[in-house]
Scaffold this active site. Sequence first.
Site: not given
Ligand SMILES: NC(=O)c1ccc[n+]([C@@H]2O[C@H](COP(=O)([O-])OP(=O)(O)OC[C@H]3O[C@@H](n4cnc5c(N)ncnc54)[C@H](OP(=O)(O)O)[C@@H]3O)[C@@H](O)[C@H]2O)c1
Length: 240
Positions: A12-13, A82, A144, A147, A178
Amino acid sequence: MTKVALVTGGTRGIGAAICKALQAAGHKVAASYAGNDEAAARFKAETGIPVYKWDVGDYDACAAGIATVEAENGPIDILVNNAGITRDGFFHKMTKEHWSEVIRTNLDSLFNMTRPVIEGMRARGFGRIVVISSINGQKGQMGQVNYSAAKAGDIGFVKALAQENANKGITVNAITPGYIGTDMVAAMPEAALQRVVAGIPVGRLGKPEEIAQMVVWLASEHGAFATGATFSINGGQYMA
Ligand SMILES: NC(=O)c1ccc[n+]([C@@H]2O[C@H](COP(=O)([O-])OP(=O)(O)OC[C@H]3O[C@@H](n4cnc5c(N)ncnc54)[C@H](OP(=O)(O)O)[C@@H]3O)[C@@H](O)[C@H]2O)c1
């Protein structure tokens, strides 16, 4: 230069975008996820990329999962740490559970996932490790503390591990996105999201693909001289 890549949270994402971009660059890609089977099945049907379910916070599960991925795809050359979660709330109201869930998923996972692959990378003389940290690990963010602490820890991990492995053909880098338009950000209250976007000079949320292309470059031969670095991709919101 086809390599084997494993992307945690790759279904995802941002992780899904990274998987697709690495696949388009010619790599053999595997994606892990935590529990959302429906999203994982959709992703697999769309991309043909194999998916594996385990908790990145659990060391034994990571070791077993990686062994399976390597048996089915070959030794992992590119590891993208990730997977991440948020459990937001003010620190004075934060539960120990919310602290620990975020630390184990966003920080312990780096040990759990990287320790089982690092010896093989060192022996083969090649490796690319990319950690998806966050702008909020650089600047801190109210609501956060858990986090921000984990994501700042990610950056320290990268800097130290990069030094240990620079002479073994292994690079270790962090990307600090971001605010990117994914489910994680969609979960924010609308008013808070509007305030965030108003503070981004580029005037919009980032796209997962804009993070993914940085990973492709870091994983390539052209990225060989970049190690221990933190790459900010945040629309100008914070200039570290
Ligand atoms: N979105 C933002 O604005 C943003 C900004 C800065 C940094 N980030 C970082 O970028 C990364 C991805 O974020 P995203 O927004 O794409 O997140 P997301 O859409 O919530 O997707 C998270 C992914 O991580 C998996 N996941 C969560 N917990 C896990 C665990 N304990 N073991 C294995 N897999 C796990 C989820 O699996 P399931 O689908 O099975 O739940 C999903 O595939 C994260 O580290 C986040 O902190 C995001």
